[in-house]
Write an enzyme that holds these catalytic residues in place. Structure first.
Site, PDB file in Angstrom:
ATOM      1  N   LYS A 164      19.730  20.214  38.221  1.00  0.00           N
ATOM      2  CA  LYS A 164      20.933  19.716  37.527  1.00  0.00           C
ATOM      3  C   LYS A 164      20.608  18.499  36.677  1.00  0.00           C
ATOM      4  O   LYS A 164      20.954  18.423  35.505  1.00  0.00           O
ATOM      5  CB  LYS A 164      22.009  19.356  38.570  1.00  0.00           C
ATOM      6  CG  LYS A 164      23.142  18.519  38.024  1.00  0.00           C
ATOM      7  CD  LYS A 164      24.208  18.255  39.066  1.00  0.00           C
ATOM      8  CE  LYS A 164      23.995  17.059  39.957  1.00  0.00           C
ATOM      9  NZ  LYS A 164      24.212  15.741  39.326  1.00  0.00           N
ATOM     10  N   ASN A 165      19.938  17.531  37.297  1.00  0.00           N
ATOM     11  CA  ASN A 165      19.737  16.260  36.600  1.00  0.00           C
ATOM     12  C   ASN A 165      18.643  16.324  35.535  1.00  0.00           C
ATOM     13  O   ASN A 165      18.472  15.379  34.768  1.00  0.00           O
ATOM     14  CB  ASN A 165      19.469  15.136  37.613  1.00  0.00           C
ATOM     15  CG  ASN A 165      20.712  14.834  38.434  1.00  0.00           C
ATOM     16  OD1 ASN A 165      21.810  15.250  38.069  1.00  0.00           O
ATOM     17  ND2 ASN A 165      20.547  14.131  39.539  1.00  0.00           N
ATOM     18  N   ASP A 225      19.970  10.431  46.416  1.00  0.00           N
ATOM     19  CA  ASP A 225      20.675  11.719  46.433  1.00  0.00           C
ATOM     20  C   ASP A 225      20.389  12.533  47.701  1.00  0.00           C
ATOM     21  O   ASP A 225      20.968  13.605  47.890  1.00  0.00           O
ATOM     22  CB  ASP A 225      20.309  12.553  45.190  1.00  0.00           C
ATOM     23  CG  ASP A 225      20.847  11.931  43.915  1.00  0.00           C
ATOM     24  OD1 ASP A 225      21.740  11.075  43.996  1.00  0.00           O
ATOM     25  OD2 ASP A 225      20.366  12.303  42.828  1.00  0.00           O
ATOM     26  N   CYS A 233      33.332   5.964  40.149  1.00  0.00           N
ATOM     27  CA  CYS A 233      33.158   7.300  40.720  1.00  0.00           C
ATOM     28  C   CYS A 233      33.572   7.235  42.175  1.00  0.00           C
ATOM     29  O   CYS A 233      33.967   6.178  42.662  1.00  0.00           O
ATOM     30  CB  CYS A 233      31.750   7.817  40.515  1.00  0.00           C
ATOM     31  SG  CYS A 233      30.594   7.281  41.738  1.00  0.00           S
ATOM     32  N   ARG A 237      29.438  21.389  41.830  1.00  0.00           N
ATOM     33  CA  ARG A 237      28.883  20.610  40.712  1.00  0.00           C
ATOM     34  C   ARG A 237      27.362  20.645  40.734  1.00  0.00           C
ATOM     35  O   ARG A 237      26.726  20.542  39.683  1.00  0.00           O
ATOM     36  CB  ARG A 237      29.339  19.151  40.819  1.00  0.00           C
ATOM     37  CG  ARG A 237      30.823  18.967  40.657  1.00  0.00           C
ATOM     38  CD  ARG A 237      31.170  17.506  40.569  1.00  0.00           C
ATOM     39  NE  ARG A 237      30.274  16.861  39.607  1.00  0.00           N
ATOM     40  CZ  ARG A 237      30.028  15.574  39.554  1.00  0.00           C
ATOM     41  NH1 ARG A 237      30.612  14.763  40.386  1.00  0.00           N
ATOM     42  NH2 ARG A 237      29.213  15.078  38.645  1.00  0.00           N
ATOM     43  N   ARG A 257      29.946   2.415  38.864  1.00  0.00           N
ATOM     44  CA  ARG A 257      28.612   2.786  38.352  1.00  0.00           C
ATOM     45  C   ARG A 257      28.562   2.325  36.900  1.00  0.00           C
ATOM     46  O   ARG A 257      28.951   3.042  35.995  1.00  0.00           O
ATOM     47  CB  ARG A 257      28.396   4.301  38.482  1.00  0.00           C
ATOM     48  CG  ARG A 257      28.165   4.717  39.929  1.00  0.00           C
ATOM     49  CD  ARG A 257      28.074   6.206  40.087  1.00  0.00           C
ATOM     50  NE  ARG A 257      26.891   6.780  39.489  1.00  0.00           N
ATOM     51  CZ  ARG A 257      26.681   8.087  39.379  1.00  0.00           C
ATOM     52  NH1 ARG A 257      27.577   8.938  39.830  1.00  0.00           N
ATOM     53  NH2 ARG A 257      25.581   8.557  38.823  1.00  0.00           N
ATOM     54  N   ARG A 313      29.965  12.112  34.791  1.00  0.00           N
ATOM     55  CA  ARG A 313      29.442  10.882  34.183  1.00  0.00           C
ATOM     56  C   ARG A 313      28.248  11.152  33.283  1.00  0.00           C
ATOM     57  O   ARG A 313      27.991  10.389  32.345  1.00  0.00           O
ATOM     58  CB  ARG A 313      29.018   9.900  35.273  1.00  0.00           C
ATOM     59  CG  ARG A 313      30.142   9.458  36.161  1.00  0.00           C
ATOM     60  CD  ARG A 313      29.596   8.535  37.205  1.00  0.00           C
ATOM     61  NE  ARG A 313      28.867   7.455  36.576  1.00  0.00           N
ATOM     62  CZ  ARG A 313      29.400   6.330  36.142  1.00  0.00           C
ATOM     63  NH1 ARG A 313      30.679   6.113  36.299  1.00  0.00           N
ATOM     64  NH2 ARG A 313      28.669   5.411  35.567  1.00  0.00           N
TER      65      ARG A 313
HETATM   66  N1  EPU Z   1      22.868   0.680  36.772  1.00  0.00           N
HETATM   67  C1  EPU Z   1      23.345  -0.476  36.206  1.00  0.00           C
HETATM   68  N2  EPU Z   1      23.689  -0.444  34.884  1.00  0.00           N
HETATM   69  C2  EPU Z   1      23.563   0.671  34.118  1.00  0.00           C
HETATM   70  C3  EPU Z   1      23.068   1.850  34.711  1.00  0.00           C
HETATM   71  C4  EPU Z   1      22.736   1.820  36.048  1.00  0.00           C
HETATM   72  O1  EPU Z   1      23.471  -1.494  36.860  1.00  0.00           O
HETATM   73  O2  EPU Z   1      23.891   0.615  32.933  1.00  0.00           O
HETATM   74  C5  EPU Z   1      22.478   0.667  38.204  1.00  0.00           C
HETATM   75  C6  EPU Z   1      23.357   1.601  39.028  1.00  0.00           C
HETATM   76  O3  EPU Z   1      24.552   0.970  39.429  1.00  0.00           O
HETATM   77  C7  EPU Z   1      22.449   1.931  40.177  1.00  0.00           C
HETATM   78  C8  EPU Z   1      21.070   1.962  39.545  1.00  0.00           C
HETATM   79  O4  EPU Z   1      21.208   1.246  38.319  1.00  0.00           O
HETATM   80  O5  EPU Z   1      22.497   0.914  41.146  1.00  0.00           O
HETATM   81  C9  EPU Z   1      20.508   3.330  39.247  1.00  0.00           C
HETATM   82  O6  EPU Z   1      21.457   4.114  38.550  1.00  0.00           O
HETATM   83  P1  EPU Z   1      20.994   5.180  37.475  1.00  0.00           P
HETATM   84  O7  EPU Z   1      21.406   4.713  36.132  1.00  0.00           O
HETATM   85  O8  EPU Z   1      19.557   5.488  37.709  1.00  0.00           O
HETATM   86  O9  EPU Z   1      21.872   6.430  37.863  1.00  0.00           O
HETATM   87  P2  EPU Z   1      22.440   7.535  36.884  1.00  0.00           P
HETATM   88  O10 EPU Z   1      21.523   7.763  35.763  1.00  0.00           O
HETATM   89  O11 EPU Z   1      23.873   7.249  36.601  1.00  0.00           O
HETATM   90  C10 EPU Z   1      21.203   9.510  38.048  1.00  0.00           C
HETATM   91  C11 EPU Z   1      21.589  10.788  38.690  1.00  0.00           C
HETATM   92  C12 EPU Z   1      22.284  10.497  40.013  1.00  0.00           C
HETATM   93  C13 EPU Z   1      21.339   9.707  40.897  1.00  0.00           C
HETATM   94  C14 EPU Z   1      20.876   8.441  40.185  1.00  0.00           C
HETATM   95  C15 EPU Z   1      19.838   7.662  40.953  1.00  0.00           C
HETATM   96  C16 EPU Z   1      21.962  12.240  36.814  1.00  0.00           C
HETATM   97  C17 EPU Z   1      22.909  13.008  35.970  1.00  0.00           C
HETATM   98  N3  EPU Z   1      22.477  11.528  37.809  1.00  0.00           N
HETATM   99  O12 EPU Z   1      22.415   8.795  37.845  1.00  0.00           O
HETATM  100  O13 EPU Z   1      22.536  11.759  40.600  1.00  0.00           O
HETATM  101  O14 EPU Z   1      21.982   9.352  42.099  1.00  0.00           O
HETATM  102  O15 EPU Z   1      20.307   8.787  38.907  1.00  0.00           O
HETATM  103  O16 EPU Z   1      18.724   8.423  41.203  1.00  0.00           O
HETATM  104  O17 EPU Z   1      20.770  12.289  36.593  1.00  0.00           O
HETATM  105  C18 EPU Z   1      23.641  13.282  42.008  1.00  0.00           C
HETATM  106  O18 EPU Z   1      22.949  14.180  41.495  1.00  0.00           O
HETATM  107  O19 EPU Z   1      24.319  13.451  43.047  1.00  0.00           O
HETATM  108  C19 EPU Z   1      23.639  11.972  41.376  1.00  0.00           C
HETATM  109  C20 EPU Z   1      24.610  11.080  41.567  1.00  0.00           C
END
Ligand code: EPU
Length: 424
Positions: free
Chosen positions: A25-26, A307, A119, A399, A124, A95
């Site tokens: 998915k990701n 995850d 969320c 999802r 987030r 998201r």
């Molecule tokens: N963060 C910030 N500011 C930002 C972005 C992130 O502070 O602008 C912080 C977040 O709050 C968190 C950390 O950075 O503490 C990491 O977040 P990240 O940005 O890596 O997460 P994401 O890109 O929103 C993806 C996956 C998530 C997974 C996370 C962490 C996708 C579509 N989603 O989210 O997947 O948990 O990386 O590995 O790739 C899931 O599949 O269930 C899922 C939530």
């Protein structure tokens, strides 16, 4: 009255057999958005059949991009987008829609993307996406709940993330490939899904070096060409099925998987007593005796994935002793705790750390799924519990897990989906 699916599990069966892992998915979601970077036709294979993929299809359709899917093959076609807006009704359900921001902005000089908001398990933020696109020269305003970004052409720059972020790395990377000049992204995410994105972008003609390390170097180019991709296996689905084998004292073999992307999870499963064999495209897990308690602290890749935290907690609920589970990525990602307790788990939560005291058995009960991975943990607990577990609001699971009941039934689980009527 509204109708909603629920999952009914009669627990206690040892799972045994082989299951094929679906595409990630990701990985597929950012790659679908990368198709905004060049006109033409793209063919993606091993595309998982998931709600989030459907949402991304609808988002691309809103932009004027044609997306057709046949089984696990997706053909994306366009001659430039006709709209530049990712609307609220789609972004609020997924998201990952934020991945449209970087490509639209760098390619067309304009993007309007709804702010994702909170969320199920807490805030987030997306500050890293915004700040660093601004650093590349974008003018970004927040207007009536929308991020409105404009530029003549983005300029290459040096980005140093103070937090490693998968999404911000992906978005800035997609923006940088068409920016003028070179960019460096430091403290970049090293997740396999980012490597897959960088590989795809390079196939399109981008010039990215360093994927898989924490420093990405990008030489911007003037244009890109469409390309094809075979989506990598979903490491979180794989980890979930391994725990399904382990928690039911069973034996499962995963096909079409990359074990190298699951090292941290496999090590923890071995510590917990699993016997594991890996090959080029398979992982074989055999459970051996009582589950041993094993502490886990989530971390960015190659650490233990956030995850998999909820699923690990389900496993540890049945361990022969106490374990400590800490989530350092999402401090509030614990909505599954209260539901696991309903099944008899003994868990004490203190901020982002859970003390899990293993119990001899779990007992089936009605529970409610609250988000994607929480749903997976409840299914795992239900598979091991004595008696019947009814999990409501299971739309979350669709999802991110393709045909989960079908795959679990193939391993011998007694699991069905039913529709329930809920009063509103
Ligand atoms: N963060 C910030 N500011 C930002 C972005 C992130 O502070 O602008 C912080 C977040 O709050 C968190 C950390 O950075 O503490 C990491 O977040 P990240 O940005 O890596 O997460 P994401 O890109 O929103 C993806 C996956 C998530 C997974 C996370 C962490 C996708 C579509 N989603 O989210 O997947 O948990 O990386 O590995 O790739 C899931 O599949 O269930 C899922 C939530």
């Amino acid at each position: 009255m509204i109708q909603m699916d629920k999952i009914i599990i009669r627990g206690g069966r040892k799972l045994k057999g082989t299951v094929s892992v679906s595409g990630s998915k990701n990985a597929v979601l950012p790659i679908m958005c990368a198709a905004l970077l060049a006109d033409g036709q793209y063919t993606l294979t091993r595309v998982p059949s998931l709600k989030d993929v459907d949402t991304m299809k609808r988002l691309l359709a809103c932009l004027g991009v044609s997306v057709e899917t046949d089984e696990h093959t997706m053909v994306i076609k366009h001659q430039g987008v006709s709209e530049y807006e990712a609307p609220y009704n789609l972004v609020k359900t997924m998201r990952a829609s934020i991945y449209a921001l970087g490509p639209l902005l760098t390619r067309y000089g304009y993007a309007k993307v709804s702010m994702p908001g909170g969320c199920a398990w807490g805030p987030r933020p997306i500050n890293l996406h915004i700040e660093n696109l601004k650093k590349m020269g974008a003018k970004i305003d927040l207007e009536k709940g929308y991020i409105v970004a404009r530029t003549k052409r983005l300029k290459g720059t040096r980005i140093v993330f103070d937090v490693s972020s998968v999404g911000a790395t992906g978005n800035c990377l997609m923006a940088a490939v068409l920016a003028k000049g070179s960019s460096i992204i430091e403290n970049a995410a090293r997740e396999p899904e980012i490597i897959a994105l960088a590989t795809f972008l390079n196939t399109m003609g981008a010039r990215i070096q360093g994927a898989g390390t924490d420093k990405l170097e990008i030489q911007g180019v003037d244009s890109l060409q469409p390309a094809d991709a075979h989506i990598i296996p979903d490491r979180i689905e794989a980890g979930t099925f391994l725990i399904a084998g382990m928690i039911t004292a069973g034996e499962v073999r995963l096909q079409d998987v990359e074990s190298g992307n699951l090292t941290a999870v496999l090590e923890k499963l071995q510590e917990a007593g699993a016997h594991i064999q890996t090959g080029d495209d398979y992982i074989h897990l055999r459970s051996c005796g009582r589950i041993r308690p094993v502490d886990v602290t989530t971390a960015v890749y190659p650490g233990f994935p956030t995850d998999m935290q909820a699923q690990w907690m389900a496993l540890m609920s049945l361990a022969g002793g106490s374990s400590v589970i800490t989530d350092t990525i999402y401090l509030d990602r614990f909505t599954h705790v209260a539901e696991l307790r309903r099944l008899g788990a003994d868990i004490i939560l203190d901020h982002n750390t859970a003390l899990v005291r293993g119990v001899d058995h779990l007992s089936g009960a009605p529970v409610m799924s609250t988000d994607l991975r929480a749903s997976a943990s409840l299914i795992l607990a239900g598979l091991a519990a004595k008696g019947q577990t009814d999990i409501s609001r299971v739309y979350h699971i669709d999802r991110g897990y393709e045909s989960i009941e079908k795959k679990l039934r193939m391993l011998g689980a007694d699991i069905q989906r039913d529709t329930e009527k809920l009063a509103v």
